[in-house]
Design an enzyme around this catalytic site. Structure first.
Site, PDB file in Angstrom:
ATOM      1  N   ASN A 184     -41.694  -7.887 -37.879  1.00 42.56           N
ATOM      2  CA  ASN A 184     -41.946  -6.463 -37.636  1.00 42.56           C
ATOM      3  C   ASN A 184     -42.039  -6.289 -36.119  1.00 42.56           C
ATOM      4  O   ASN A 184     -43.021  -6.700 -35.510  1.00 42.56           O
ATOM      5  CB  ASN A 184     -43.262  -6.053 -38.315  1.00 42.56           C
ATOM      6  CG  ASN A 184     -43.655  -4.617 -37.998  1.00 42.56           C
ATOM      7  OD1 ASN A 184     -42.874  -3.874 -37.401  1.00 42.56           O
ATOM      8  ND2 ASN A 184     -44.857  -4.235 -38.396  1.00 42.56           N
ATOM      9  N   TRP A 185     -41.009  -5.702 -35.548  1.00 42.51           N
ATOM     10  CA  TRP A 185     -40.986  -5.573 -34.079  1.00 42.51           C
ATOM     11  C   TRP A 185     -41.841  -4.404 -33.602  1.00 42.51           C
ATOM     12  O   TRP A 185     -42.019  -4.212 -32.413  1.00 42.51           O
ATOM     13  CB  TRP A 185     -39.537  -5.428 -33.585  1.00 42.51           C
ATOM     14  CG  TRP A 185     -38.755  -6.704 -33.649  1.00 42.51           C
ATOM     15  CD1 TRP A 185     -39.224  -7.922 -34.047  1.00 42.51           C
ATOM     16  CD2 TRP A 185     -37.379  -6.914 -33.288  1.00 42.51           C
ATOM     17  NE1 TRP A 185     -38.237  -8.869 -33.969  1.00 42.51           N
ATOM     18  CE2 TRP A 185     -37.088  -8.263 -33.508  1.00 42.51           C
ATOM     19  CE3 TRP A 185     -36.364  -6.075 -32.825  1.00 42.51           C
ATOM     20  CZ2 TRP A 185     -35.829  -8.817 -33.258  1.00 42.51           C
ATOM     21  CZ3 TRP A 185     -35.109  -6.607 -32.574  1.00 42.51           C
ATOM     22  CH2 TRP A 185     -34.842  -7.962 -32.789  1.00 42.51           C
ATOM     23  N   LYS A 186     -42.338  -3.608 -34.526  1.00 39.51           N
ATOM     24  CA  LYS A 186     -43.174  -2.443 -34.179  1.00 39.51           C
ATOM     25  C   LYS A 186     -42.458  -1.591 -33.119  1.00 39.51           C
ATOM     26  O   LYS A 186     -41.242  -1.493 -33.155  1.00 39.51           O
ATOM     27  CB  LYS A 186     -44.565  -2.911 -33.726  1.00 39.51           C
ATOM     28  CG  LYS A 186     -45.203  -3.868 -34.747  1.00 39.51           C
ATOM     29  CD  LYS A 186     -46.653  -4.147 -34.521  1.00 39.51           C
ATOM     30  CE  LYS A 186     -47.187  -5.058 -35.610  1.00 39.51           C
ATOM     31  NZ  LYS A 186     -48.615  -5.315 -35.503  1.00 39.51           N
ATOM     32  N   HIS A 193     -48.062   0.394 -43.340  1.00 43.06           N
ATOM     33  CA  HIS A 193     -48.649  -0.544 -42.383  1.00 43.06           C
ATOM     34  C   HIS A 193     -49.997   0.004 -41.910  1.00 43.06           C
ATOM     35  O   HIS A 193     -50.165   1.220 -41.790  1.00 43.06           O
ATOM     36  CB  HIS A 193     -47.691  -0.744 -41.197  1.00 43.06           C
ATOM     37  CG  HIS A 193     -48.099  -1.894 -40.337  1.00 43.06           C
ATOM     38  ND1 HIS A 193     -49.089  -1.795 -39.391  1.00 43.06           N
ATOM     39  CD2 HIS A 193     -47.656  -3.182 -40.288  1.00 43.06           C
ATOM     40  CE1 HIS A 193     -49.240  -2.972 -38.801  1.00 43.06           C
ATOM     41  NE2 HIS A 193     -48.386  -3.832 -39.327  1.00 43.06           N
ATOM     42  N   GLU A 222     -51.218   0.263 -39.113  1.00 42.10           N
ATOM     43  CA  GLU A 222     -51.108   1.131 -37.923  1.00 42.10           C
ATOM     44  C   GLU A 222     -50.704   2.550 -38.331  1.00 42.10           C
ATOM     45  O   GLU A 222     -51.116   3.518 -37.707  1.00 42.10           O
ATOM     46  CB  GLU A 222     -50.116   0.510 -36.927  1.00 42.10           C
ATOM     47  CG  GLU A 222     -50.722  -0.724 -36.265  1.00 42.10           C
ATOM     48  CD  GLU A 222     -49.745  -1.825 -35.922  1.00 42.10           C
ATOM     49  OE1 GLU A 222     -48.529  -1.573 -35.867  1.00 42.10           O
ATOM     50  OE2 GLU A 222     -50.211  -2.966 -35.711  1.00 42.10           O
ATOM     51  N   GLU A 226     -52.288  -7.859 -44.983  1.00 40.69           N
ATOM     52  CA  GLU A 226     -52.497  -7.935 -43.543  1.00 40.69           C
ATOM     53  C   GLU A 226     -53.920  -7.509 -43.208  1.00 40.69           C
ATOM     54  O   GLU A 226     -54.196  -6.304 -43.068  1.00 40.69           O
ATOM     55  CB  GLU A 226     -51.518  -7.010 -42.811  1.00 40.69           C
ATOM     56  CG  GLU A 226     -50.058  -7.332 -43.057  1.00 40.69           C
ATOM     57  CD  GLU A 226     -49.171  -6.888 -41.891  1.00 40.69           C
ATOM     58  OE1 GLU A 226     -48.436  -7.730 -41.375  1.00 40.69           O
ATOM     59  OE2 GLU A 226     -49.237  -5.718 -41.491  1.00 40.69           O
ATOM     60  N   GLY A 239     -52.571  -8.814 -34.299  1.00 42.31           N
ATOM     61  CA  GLY A 239     -52.470  -8.729 -32.840  1.00 42.31           C
ATOM     62  C   GLY A 239     -53.706  -9.237 -32.116  1.00 42.31           C
ATOM     63  O   GLY A 239     -53.875  -9.010 -30.921  1.00 42.31           O
ATOM     64  N   SER A 293     -51.253 -12.368 -36.989  1.00 42.85           N
ATOM     65  CA  SER A 293     -51.225 -13.498 -36.048  1.00 42.85           C
ATOM     66  C   SER A 293     -50.603 -14.771 -36.632  1.00 42.85           C
ATOM     67  O   SER A 293     -51.032 -15.876 -36.310  1.00 42.85           O
ATOM     68  CB  SER A 293     -52.618 -13.790 -35.489  1.00 42.85           C
ATOM     69  OG  SER A 293     -53.120 -12.649 -34.804  1.00 42.85           O
ATOM     70  N   GLY A 304     -45.598 -10.101 -36.464  1.00 42.22           N
ATOM     71  CA  GLY A 304     -45.459  -9.153 -35.360  1.00 42.22           C
ATOM     72  C   GLY A 304     -45.073  -9.877 -34.081  1.00 42.22           C
ATOM     73  O   GLY A 304     -43.907 -10.188 -33.843  1.00 42.22           O
ATOM     74  N   GLY A 305     -46.077 -10.180 -33.268  1.00 42.28           N
ATOM     75  CA  GLY A 305     -45.856 -10.768 -31.943  1.00 42.28           C
ATOM     76  C   GLY A 305     -44.885 -11.947 -31.927  1.00 42.28           C
ATOM     77  O   GLY A 305     -43.964 -11.995 -31.098  1.00 42.28           O
TER      78      GLY A 305
END
Ligand code: 13P
Length: 256
Positions: free
Chosen positions: A9-11, A96, A98, A168, A174, A214, A235-236
Site C-alpha cells: 500500500n503506497w498510500k 483503511h 487512515e 491492521e 507506521g 510495520s 506500507g513503508g
C-alpha cells in the site's frame, strides 16, 4: 492451501514518475523468476496506469486504495469500480484506518463499498484494527468484531475466495512497532472464527487474512509463518523495491 498475498500500500506516495521507476525496478527484480504466491501493488490513483503498464509482462497485480459505490455521475473527486476495471485493477483496499480516521468513513459506508466491489469482480481488501487505547483497554476483539460483522452481514459467503481481510492494529501502522506473532495469530484466528460463525467454516477457510503494521524483512518470516496469517499489507517497506522483494522471497520460503 491458501496462497499468500503480499500487498504493498503506497498510500499518498509515489506520483507517476516515481511510481514507474519503482514498479519497473520490482518487475525487473522478478523477471524470469517464478512466484507461487500473489504480489500486489496499490499506488495512488494517478499512478495506477503507469504501474499497470510496468507490470504488463509480469505476475505483479495492481489495486487501488479506495473506490466509490456509484458507477458514474456527479460525485466530484470519486472513482468507480468500472474505472478501476478499465485499468485492469484486481484488488481495492477498503476501510483503511487512515480513511476511517481522517475521512470519517463509517462501517456502513465501508460495507457498501465492499459489496459494490465484489459485485463488480474487484477483490476488496477490508481493513480492520483497533487503536492503542482500545488495545490497552483489552477491547480489540469487540472493535474488530464490530468492524467485521458490519461487512459480513451484507456479503454472501459465495464471495469467500475473493474476500480479503487485513488486520491492521492502528498502533502498529507506521510506528515501527509490530504486533507479536502471537498477538497477530490470536486476532487472525478470532477473525476466522467470526467468519465461520457468520458465514460457514468452509467459507472461513477460503478467506485470506493479511497482517499489516510495520511488516518488514526482519519480521516477515515470524508473522507469515503463523497458521492464520495469509500475507501482508505493507506500507513503508513496499516503497523500496529491495525490501518488498525480500518480503516476497520470505513468503516463497514460508510456503515451500
Ligand atoms: P506500515 O507498513 O508503514 O506500518 O503501514 C501499514 C499499512 O497501513 C498498510 O496498509
Amino acid at each position: 492451501m491458501r496462497k499468500l498475498l503480499i500487498a504493498g500500500n503506497w498510500k499518498m506516495n509515489a506520483g507517476p514518475t516515481e511510481a514507474k521507476v519503482l514498479a519497473d525496478e520490482m518487475a525487473e527484480m522478478w523477471k524470469s523468476k517464478d512466484f507461487n504466491n500473489e504480489a500486489l501493488i496499490c499506488p495512488p490513483y494517478v499512478s495506477l496506469p503507469f504501474v499497470v503498464k510496468s507490470f504488463r509482462d509480469s505476475f505483479f497485480k495492481t489495486g487501488a486504495q479506495n473506490v466509490y459505490t456509484e458507477d458514474n455521475g456527479a460525485f466530484t473527486g470519486e472513482i468507480s469500480t468500472s474505472m478501476l476495471k478499465e485499468l485492469t485493477c484486481d484488488y481495492v483496499i477498503i476501510g483503511h484506518s487512515e480513511r476511517r480516521e481522517y475521512f470519517q468513513e463509517s462501517d456502513e459506508f465501508i460495507a457498501s463499498k465492499v459489496v459494490k466491489s465484489l459485485n463488480e469482480s474487484i477483490r476488496p481488501i477490508l481493513c480492520v484494527g483497533e487503536k492503542l487505547e482500545e488495545r490497552k483497554a483489552n477491547d480489540q476483539k469487540t472493535v474488530v468484531g464490530t468492524q467485521l460483522k458490519a461487512v459480513l452481514s451484507q456479503v454472501d459467503e459465495k464471495h469467500a475466495e475473493d474476500f480479503v481481510v487485513a488486520y491492521e492494529p492502528v498502533w502498529a501502522i507506521g510506528t515501527g512497532e509490530t504486533a507479536s506473532p502471537e498477538q497477530a495469530q490470536e486476532m487472525h484466528a478470532f477473525i476466522r472464527s467470526l467468519i465461520a460463525e457468520n458465514w460457514s467454516p468452509d467459507a472461513a477457510d477460503k478467506v485470506r487474512i493479511l497482517y499489516g503494521g510495520s511488516m518488514k524483512p526482519a519480521n516477515a518470516e515470524e508473522l507469515l509463518s503463523q497458521k492464520d496469517v495469509d500475507g501482508g499489507l505493507i506500507g513503508g517497506a513496499s516503497l523500496k523495491a529491495g525490501s518488498f522483494s525480500e518480503i516476497m522471497a520470505i513468503a516463497e520460503q514460508t510456503t515451500k
